[in-house]
Design an enzyme around this catalytic site. Structure first.
Site, PDB file in Angstrom:
ATOM      1  N   ASP A  66     -24.465  78.995  79.467  1.00  0.00           N
ATOM      2  CA  ASP A  66     -23.766  79.848  80.450  1.00  0.00           C
ATOM      3  C   ASP A  66     -23.452  79.107  81.746  1.00  0.00           C
ATOM      4  O   ASP A  66     -23.828  79.547  82.835  1.00  0.00           O
ATOM      5  CB  ASP A  66     -24.596  81.094  80.767  1.00  0.00           C
ATOM      6  CG  ASP A  66     -25.092  81.807  79.523  1.00  0.00           C
ATOM      7  OD1 ASP A  66     -24.270  82.050  78.628  1.00  0.00           O
ATOM      8  OD2 ASP A  66     -26.306  82.108  79.431  1.00  0.00           O
ATOM      9  N   GLY A 157     -32.366  91.297  73.354  1.00  0.00           N
ATOM     10  CA  GLY A 157     -32.036  92.224  72.281  1.00  0.00           C
ATOM     11  C   GLY A 157     -31.949  93.670  72.706  1.00  0.00           C
ATOM     12  O   GLY A 157     -31.683  94.545  71.875  1.00  0.00           O
ATOM     13  N   ASN A 200     -24.697  96.891  79.258  1.00  0.00           N
ATOM     14  CA  ASN A 200     -25.814  95.977  79.484  1.00  0.00           C
ATOM     15  C   ASN A 200     -25.536  95.211  80.765  1.00  0.00           C
ATOM     16  O   ASN A 200     -24.517  94.521  80.875  1.00  0.00           O
ATOM     17  CB  ASN A 200     -25.955  95.021  78.298  1.00  0.00           C
ATOM     18  CG  ASN A 200     -27.251  94.233  78.333  1.00  0.00           C
ATOM     19  OD1 ASN A 200     -28.092  94.448  79.184  1.00  0.00           O
ATOM     20  ND2 ASN A 200     -27.415  93.318  77.389  1.00  0.00           N
ATOM     21  N   ALA A 201     -26.430  95.307  81.736  1.00  0.00           N
ATOM     22  CA  ALA A 201     -26.191  94.781  83.086  1.00  0.00           C
ATOM     23  C   ALA A 201     -26.498  93.288  83.169  1.00  0.00           C
ATOM     24  O   ALA A 201     -27.366  92.839  83.924  1.00  0.00           O
ATOM     25  CB  ALA A 201     -27.011  95.557  84.102  1.00  0.00           C
ATOM     26  N   ILE A 202     -25.761  92.475  82.387  1.00  0.00           N
ATOM     27  CA  ILE A 202     -25.901  91.020  82.460  1.00  0.00           C
ATOM     28  C   ILE A 202     -24.511  90.390  82.513  1.00  0.00           C
ATOM     29  O   ILE A 202     -23.501  91.037  82.269  1.00  0.00           O
ATOM     30  CB  ILE A 202     -26.682  90.443  81.267  1.00  0.00           C
ATOM     31  CG1 ILE A 202     -25.912  90.628  79.945  1.00  0.00           C
ATOM     32  CG2 ILE A 202     -28.068  91.068  81.169  1.00  0.00           C
ATOM     33  CD1 ILE A 202     -26.525  89.883  78.767  1.00  0.00           C
ATOM     34  N   SER A 220     -22.284  93.250  78.109  1.00  0.00           N
ATOM     35  CA  SER A 220     -22.600  92.505  76.899  1.00  0.00           C
ATOM     36  C   SER A 220     -22.901  93.521  75.804  1.00  0.00           C
ATOM     37  O   SER A 220     -23.813  94.340  75.936  1.00  0.00           O
ATOM     38  CB  SER A 220     -23.820  91.603  77.148  1.00  0.00           C
ATOM     39  OG  SER A 220     -24.334  91.106  75.943  1.00  0.00           O
ATOM     40  N   TRP A 222     -22.951  96.817  73.540  1.00  0.00           N
ATOM     41  CA  TRP A 222     -22.853  98.229  73.872  1.00  0.00           C
ATOM     42  C   TRP A 222     -21.373  98.644  73.949  1.00  0.00           C
ATOM     43  O   TRP A 222     -20.616  98.388  73.025  1.00  0.00           O
ATOM     44  CB  TRP A 222     -23.668  98.536  75.149  1.00  0.00           C
ATOM     45  CG  TRP A 222     -25.111  98.786  74.797  1.00  0.00           C
ATOM     46  CD1 TRP A 222     -25.720  99.984  74.621  1.00  0.00           C
ATOM     47  CD2 TRP A 222     -26.107  97.800  74.504  1.00  0.00           C
ATOM     48  NE1 TRP A 222     -27.035  99.807  74.226  1.00  0.00           N
ATOM     49  CE2 TRP A 222     -27.291  98.478  74.153  1.00  0.00           C
ATOM     50  CE3 TRP A 222     -26.116  96.401  74.498  1.00  0.00           C
ATOM     51  CZ2 TRP A 222     -28.464  97.829  73.807  1.00  0.00           C
ATOM     52  CZ3 TRP A 222     -27.291  95.749  74.159  1.00  0.00           C
ATOM     53  CH2 TRP A 222     -28.437  96.456  73.820  1.00  0.00           C
ATOM     54  N   GLU A 259     -19.122  89.486  75.494  1.00  0.00           N
ATOM     55  CA  GLU A 259     -19.933  89.333  76.703  1.00  0.00           C
ATOM     56  C   GLU A 259     -19.343  88.219  77.573  1.00  0.00           C
ATOM     57  O   GLU A 259     -18.252  87.713  77.303  1.00  0.00           O
ATOM     58  CB  GLU A 259     -21.389  89.024  76.340  1.00  0.00           C
ATOM     59  CG  GLU A 259     -21.589  87.831  75.445  1.00  0.00           C
ATOM     60  CD  GLU A 259     -23.007  87.747  74.895  1.00  0.00           C
ATOM     61  OE1 GLU A 259     -23.828  88.638  75.167  1.00  0.00           O
ATOM     62  OE2 GLU A 259     -23.296  86.769  74.168  1.00  0.00           O
TER      63      GLU A 259
END
Length: 479
Positions: A66, A157, A200-202, A220, A222, A259
């Protein structure tokens, strides 16, 4: 040129190199046409020699996940990456830098020595007991003299996650004002967003709209990727950001594998880069980079076929090719796309996550990359040289390969039994097909020194046949 697997090993090699050739003053150059980056001269630094397409790299480039690339005004290339698993080196965001247009990379340590205590307290509070292994997916954005570093922590996960913020006034670790100050959480999950959807809060990606309003792309799996409004100078959520969020990307398939959103502006368009499919499976990874564009920062983002990314669209820009497996986790700075991939050419650790770079081209308003695969070759090796006194000796090598290979040099004082990289000879990309190394005071070197070129790109590595340096006494003829 292959990536450093152990920084301790690299340090030991550096000590040996200095002992062998510390007295030499050396220079390495690339011979051939150069492609300049617009704006480089205006920033008071030399125009880069990097061509459009894949950019070969050397030095410490693994393990990288990343990468957030920032090309600073002083010409330094910096990358911030996901922390090491099992909290090795504290598990916090890693830092890397290059001072030669992204050719040679060094590891600069981590943002902090350990994960902030509030993160462990937050994850321990739900009773599950599983704490984050490391910090993930950094994003660096500058506004009004402040650098905003967004980072994520998550229970792998799940969507039990938080994206948080640290700030700094400089990216230079040697600056006396350098300090990353943790500002705490920005956005977390699980919670509802955009009218009852889950996310997803990333993987934060930051951009400003035409009026200067800041936004964060986040998500990411969901329901995919969402855009939420921020506010300056805090860099945190604006009022009503969650309920008023815009749904940007939905794969419309089971699992919704998307994502790593990244937003950037080019020629009046906003471009949204995302990673499709599966990360983090080594050579079984299926990651690929896709893109859409919009005239408005809030979308809709359409692919080259006119399909909305929120309705299953997305034009694939970069996918597996040759030894580059599962590229993704991308960012863009100064026209360069940074990503990680799983290295299929690494014999010691197959699939080691590695830094990849591509200088973007543009065709009909869309970014393009070069995915041609040509392993590096030596088409003409260096020739023997004879010198006397403190005269210079120059060695040339002609090479081929796609992407353009990086050339480094090795020397041997024991007739080829052992080889070491000379210091401080820099690596060069062989733009134009030729690389050159000059020992400015070759007469100080031992008679019979062997010199060879190491030629490498993402798909392989080869060495030239050695050339011999003969040192003769003053007054003797040289050939």
């Amino acid at each position: 040129m292959r990536r450093s697997l152990s920084r301790a090993r690299a340090a030991a090699a550096g000590v040996l190199t200095t002992a062998l050739l510390g007295a030499s003053l050396v220079a390495a150059t690339t011979v051939g046409p150069a492609t300049a980056t617009p704006g480089a001269a205006e920033r008071g630094r030399p125009a880069p020699t990097a061509p459009t397409g894949g950019l070969s790299v050397t030095g410490e480039t693994s393990p990288v996940h990343d990468p957030a690339l920032v090309v600073d005004d002083d010409g330094t290339w910096r990358v911030y990456t996901t922390g090491l698993v099992n909290r090795e080196n504290g598990g916090t965001i890693q830092m890397w830098s290059s001072h030669d247009e992204g050719v040679t990379w060094a590891h600069d340590g981590t943002v902090w020595d350990e994960i902030p205590a509030w993160i462990d307290e937050r994850f321990a509070a739900d009773g599950d007991g599983a704490l984050p292994d490391n910090l993930w997916a950094p994003e660096v954005y500058e506004h009004d003299g402040t650098y905003y570093l967004y980072y994520s922590a998550s229970r792998f996960g799940t969507n039990t996650s938080v994206t948080a913020l640290a700030t700094n006034t400089t990216l230079d670790p040697d600056d006396p004002d350098y300090a990353w100050v943790d500002q705490g959480p920005v956005i977390d999950s699980p919670q509802e967003i955009a009218g009852g959807k889950t996310f997803n809060a990333i993987d934060a990606g930051i951009v400003e709209g035409a009026d200067g309003t800041p936004y964060m792309a986040i998500g990411s799996y969901w329901y995919g990727i969402f855009l939420v409004e921020l506010e300056w100078p805090t860099g945190k959520l604006a009022d009503g950001a969650l309920e008023n969020a815009t749904h940007l990307v939905d794969r419309m398939m089971p699992g919704n594998p998307v994502e790593a959103p990244y937003l950037t502006r080019h020629d009046g368009w906003y471009y949204l880069f995302v990673s499709f499919d599966r990360c983090c499976q080594g050579l079984d990874s299926t990651y690929q980079v896709a893109v859409g564009r919009s005239r408005d920062v809030t979308g809709p983002f359409l692919d080259q076929d006119g399909k909305d990314l929120a309705d299953g669209g997305g034009t694939v820009l970069l996918s597996s090719h040759g030894a580059v497996v599962g590229p993704g986790g991308q960012s863009v700075s100064d026209g360069v796309l940074a990503f990680h991939y799983y290295d299929g050419a690494n014999a010691e650790i197959p699939g080691f996550p590695t830094l990849g770079l591509q200088r973007l081209g543009w065709e009909d308003g869309w970014p393009v990359v070069d995915q041609a695969v040509e392993e590096p070759t030596v088409t003409k090796g260096p020739r023997d040289a004879t010198v006397r006194g403190n005269r210079p000796a120059t060695f040339d090598v002609r090479v081929a390969g796609t992407p353009v290979p990086v050339v480094t040099w090795e020397t041997s004082e024991d007739d080829g039994a052992t080889w070491s990289p000379p210091a401080p000879a820099p690596a060069t990309r062989a733009t134009g097909g030729t690389a050159r190394w000059t020992l400015k005071h070759a007469g100080r070197e031992p008679d019979g020194l062997l010199v060879r070129a190491v030629v490498a790109n993402a798909h392989g590595e080869v060495r030239s046949e050695p050339a011999r340096l003969d040192v003769v006494a003053p007054g003797r003829p040289t050939r």
